[in-house]
Structures are given as C-alpha cells and as structure tokens.
Design a protein around this motif. Structure first.
Motif, PDB file in Angstrom:
ATOM      1  N   GLU A   1       0.817  -1.212   0.000  1.00  0.00           N
ATOM      2  CA  GLU A   1       0.000   0.000   0.000  1.00  0.00           C
ATOM      3  C   GLU A   1       0.852   1.263   0.000  1.00  0.00           C
ATOM      4  O   GLU A   1       0.406   2.312  -0.444  1.00  0.00           O
ATOM      5  N   ASP A   2       2.081   1.182   0.516  1.00  0.00           N
ATOM      6  CA  ASP A   2       2.939   2.360   0.602  1.00  0.00           C
ATOM      7  C   ASP A   2       3.737   2.573  -0.680  1.00  0.00           C
ATOM      8  O   ASP A   2       4.473   3.549  -0.789  1.00  0.00           O
ATOM      9  N   GLN A   3       3.632   1.665  -1.625  1.00  0.00           N
ATOM     10  CA  GLN A   3       4.409   1.769  -2.860  1.00  0.00           C
ATOM     11  C   GLN A   3       3.473   1.676  -4.047  1.00  0.00           C
ATOM     12  O   GLN A   3       2.631   0.786  -4.127  1.00  0.00           O
ATOM     13  N   LEU A   4       3.627   2.606  -4.985  1.00  0.00           N
ATOM     14  CA  LEU A   4       2.765   2.586  -6.165  1.00  0.00           C
ATOM     15  C   LEU A   4       3.041   1.343  -6.995  1.00  0.00           C
ATOM     16  O   LEU A   4       4.190   0.941  -7.201  1.00  0.00           O
ATOM     17  N   GLU A   5       1.971   0.740  -7.465  1.00  0.00           N
ATOM     18  CA  GLU A   5       2.088  -0.421  -8.347  1.00  0.00           C
ATOM     19  C   GLU A   5       2.691   0.025  -9.677  1.00  0.00           C
ATOM     20  O   GLU A   5       2.235   0.991 -10.294  1.00  0.00           O
ATOM     21  N   ASP A   6       3.711  -0.671 -10.137  1.00  0.00           N
ATOM     22  CA  ASP A   6       4.371  -0.325 -11.389  1.00  0.00           C
ATOM     23  C   ASP A   6       3.544  -0.823 -12.569  1.00  0.00           C
ATOM     24  O   ASP A   6       2.740  -1.749 -12.434  1.00  0.00           O
ATOM     25  N   ILE A   7       3.728  -0.185 -13.725  1.00  0.00           N
ATOM     26  CA  ILE A   7       3.133  -0.722 -14.941  1.00  0.00           C
ATOM     27  C   ILE A   7       3.931  -1.961 -15.357  1.00  0.00           C
ATOM     28  O   ILE A   7       5.080  -2.149 -14.943  1.00  0.00           O
ATOM     29  N   PRO A   8       3.338  -2.845 -16.164  1.00  0.00           N
ATOM     30  CA  PRO A   8       4.069  -4.040 -16.614  1.00  0.00           C
ATOM     31  C   PRO A   8       5.342  -3.659 -17.355  1.00  0.00           C
ATOM     32  O   PRO A   8       5.396  -2.625 -18.034  1.00  0.00           O
ATOM     33  N   PRO A   9       6.383  -4.492 -17.242  1.00  0.00           N
ATOM     34  CA  PRO A   9       7.668  -4.157 -17.889  1.00  0.00           C
ATOM     35  C   PRO A   9       7.559  -3.888 -19.380  1.00  0.00           C
ATOM     36  O   PRO A   9       8.252  -3.009 -19.908  1.00  0.00           O
ATOM     37  N   HIS A  10       6.680  -4.636 -20.082  1.00  0.00           N
ATOM     38  CA  HIS A  10       6.609  -4.451 -21.537  1.00  0.00           C
ATOM     39  C   HIS A  10       5.887  -3.161 -21.918  1.00  0.00           C
ATOM     40  O   HIS A  10       5.829  -2.825 -23.105  1.00  0.00           O
ATOM     41  N   TYR A  11       5.341  -2.425 -20.951  1.00  0.00           N
ATOM     42  CA  TYR A  11       4.745  -1.123 -21.242  1.00  0.00           C
ATOM     43  C   TYR A  11       5.814  -0.042 -21.464  1.00  0.00           C
ATOM     44  O   TYR A  11       5.533   0.985 -22.076  1.00  0.00           O
ATOM     45  N   TYR A  12       6.997  -0.265 -20.930  1.00  0.00           N
ATOM     46  CA  TYR A  12       8.061   0.724 -21.100  1.00  0.00           C
ATOM     47  C   TYR A  12       8.604   0.658 -22.528  1.00  0.00           C
ATOM     48  O   TYR A  12       8.607  -0.392 -23.164  1.00  0.00           O
TER      49      TYR A  12
END
Length: 388
Positions: free
Chosen positions: A240-251
């Motif tokens: 909850e204290d860390q933003l969920e990252d987008i999937p690696p292949h989105y970069y």
C-alpha cells in the motif's frame, strides 16, 4: 441522447453512414482509407510513433512536456526515452484536458503539450488548447490511440501539430500505429526507416496462433500456472505504501525506434469494415448503458455517449476493482483493470484524483465481434461479482 421514454438512442448523425460512400469507392481500403490525403506514416506501434514525433518536433533533452496525469504510462515513456522532462497536469473524473488547469503550469522550459482522447471521446477544448499552444509558442501532440473511429470525420487528430493512432485496440491485427503530421512547417522525411523486429513479430504470430487453437482463457490458465497462485493476469497486488508499477513491456523499447509497421498489420487493416465497427460499438455501448443504469456499486465514467463518438470500451468505476476483474476474467470475460499501475519515472505528487481513477476503472469489452447476448452475460456476471 435520450428519447421520451428515458431510453438511450443512437445519435442520428452516426458517422458510419457518412463513411458509406468513401468505402464504396474503395472497398479494399479498410482502415487505411481513413487517412487518405493526409501526411501519414505507418509505425510498428503507437509508442514508436510517439518517439518519432519527439524527433520530428525537434524536442531536445531537458525540454519540458506537459502531459495528463490520467495516463497509461506506456504512452509517456517514449517522451522520457527522448530525454524530455515530463510534468503532469491535473485530470479529474470529467476527463477534460482543461486549458485553465494547464496554462498555470507552463514555464520557460515548456515546449509541448500532450493531450489524450479518452475511451473514444474527442477532447472538447481542442480549439482552446490549440490557441494556448500558439500563444506560448508550444507544440501540441494529439494522442488518438483510443479515438481512432470517433469524430465528424473519423481518424480526427487534425488540431495537433502531430497526432498518433493505434489499430490493434480496434481490430485484431499485429500491433500497428500511425503518425500523422499536420503542421506545415514540419519536415516530411519518412521517420520509420527500420524493418519491423522479426523476433517480436514471430513471437506475436505464434502467440496469436496458439490462442486460436487453445482459446484465450486456456492460454491465461497456462500463464497463471507458470506464474503461481499468487499472481493474476493484469492484476498486481502491491504494498500500500508503494505505487504499483506498470508491466515491464509497457516501457519503451529503444530497439524499436523508427521501426515501421509489419506487413501482418498493414495488409490486415484493409480487410475490416470501418462503418460496421462504428455502428456495432455504439450499439453495444447503448445496450450497456441501459443495462447498467441504476446498478448499485458502479458509476459509469462516461454516463452519456457524446455525438460522433465511437467508444473503445465501457469504463465503469468500482470499489475493490482487482477482485471484480479477477472474477470476470475467471469467467472468460475480457474485462481489464484499465491502466492499472504507474510509470515509475513520473512524479505523481498532488495527482490524487487521477490516481483514484487509475485504481478504480474496469473496462468492459464492447468490440464489434460481440453480440447482444455477450453484453447481457457480461452485465449479469458483473452483478454477481458485485454481490459476492
């Protein structure tokens, strides 16, 4: 639009009707006919088009671009790859790119404004945004990835200096994007000089072929088994204290820079009917609208279908979004936690309203291959999930 019974009706100026003559003249033109007589270049995908736009607009490392806080993250990463400083402007649940919210953020380093047309709805303040950019000497980048078939003349994107498009969101093709150049002062040398990546194309073709044989749900089941029981496709449980990252292949993959469209996309795009897609998608949206009206536990992010809009999907706001998506996906329904995750290269400070939207939207499918029975079943399954 509402009639006297309170039911939604299709907008009488359905753009699919106005397209009839165009596609009668060029029945093999398909989606590519939307860009006739325009300065268009075909890219491997939309992110490649965005990255090329940075070079075409002569944006330099350190230049600032103002971009919407409500974003996928994948469309922003090509700007970051170009060395640009991306500053987010506020977007609330009206989904407006509001010049009054944007202008106070303009600094001496600002060189461009990035505007997104959400869920197929063309931003209503484009004329004002164009005037804002002209007043401050800025470039305007129009992201039409979600609005390909919307507008008085579909494949709009005529206000920005450049506009970018996506095809696989509307038709089952292998990637495919487009960069359209509107500004008369921009050079028109072809930006996509590299061949499409063979390994990526082969991998995607193999995956598509396997899905045709086994079915999408069985493929998801196999992926789930390989990952383990604690992970669910397209849904990530994070601290909850860390933003969920987008999937690696989105970069953005720098290896795709300047890659042109694959022949598996360009040829296929000629085989689909634009007018049929527009009519079917609008009809499905209206059916959703009537079935979801008054349903407890949801709020429609787009409560009305704006005239001349071809919707990408039906976005709804729900609490406990991940659980709802998991349950719908377990039934074979292609619902998605729309734009879940946050690009870790962006500063999300003071963007609480956009973050709430990103954490709450479920996108229900309404693509043209669905039937009325499919839509009815999806709504029934949604009710069951909400009641669980």
């Amino acid at each position: 639009m509402r009639n006297g019974t309170g039911k939604s009706t299709l907008y009488c100026g359905d753009p699919s009707m106005r397209l009839a003559n165009l596609f009668r003249r060029d029945p093999a033109g398909g989606y590519t006919a939307l860009f006739r007589d325009r300065s268009v270049f075909w890219s491997f995908n939309t992110r490649v088009a965005i990255r090329a736009a940075c070079d075409l607009l002569d944006l330099k490392p350190g230049d600032e671009v103002l971009a919407p806080a409500y974003n996928c993250g994948s469309e922003i990463d090509p700007l970051i790859d170009a060395g640009l400083s991306v500053r987010l402007y506020p977007v609330i649940d009206d989904l407006l790119a509001d010049p009054a919210r944007i202008e106070p953020l303009i600094t001496g380093q600002t060189r461009a404004i990035y505007v997104t047309h959400y869920f197929g709805v063309i931003q209503p303040a484009l004329t004002e945004l164009r005037a804002l950019c002209d007043r401050h000497g800025l470039r305007l980048i129009e992201d039409c990835a979600l609005s390909l078939l919307s507008g008085a003349s579909p494949a709009e994107g005529r206000i920005g200096d450049v506009s970018v498009f996506c095809f696989h969101k509307f038709v089952p093709v292998l990637e495919g994007g487009a960069l359209v150049v509107n500004a008369a002062d921009l050079a028109l040398a072809h930006p996509f000089s590299q061949s499409p990546p063979r390994k990526k194309v082969a991998k995607k073709l193999a995956r598509a072929g396997l899905a045709n044989v086994l079915g999408q749900q069985r493929i998801k089941g196999l992926k789930q088994a390989l990952r383990g029981p604690d992970q669910v496709d397209a849904v990530v449980n994070s601290d909850e204290d860390q933003l969920e990252d987008i999937p690696p292949h989105y970069y953005f993959d720098p290896g795709l820079r300047n890659a042109r469209m694959s022949v598996f996309a360009s040829r296929a795009l000629r085989a689909f009917s634009v007018s049929e897609a527009i009519s079917a998608r609008r009809a499905h949206w209206e059916r959703y609208r009537d079935l979801l009206d008054g349903m407890s536990g949801i709020r429609m992010l787009l409560p009305e279908l704006v005239p001349e809009t071809c919707p990408l999907n039906m976005p709804i706001l729900v609490a406990d979004r991940n659980r709802i998506v998991q349950q719908l996906q377990s039934l074979g329904i292609g619902a998605t936690p729309w734009w879940a995750g946050f690009n870790s290269n962006l500063d999300w400070t003071d963007q609480d309203q956009a973050m709430v939207i990103k954490n709450s939207v479920v996108a229900l499918p309404l693509h043209q291959s669905l039937s009325d029975a499919h839509v009815d079943y999806i709504v029934f399954a949604l009710k069951e999930a909400l009641a669980a």
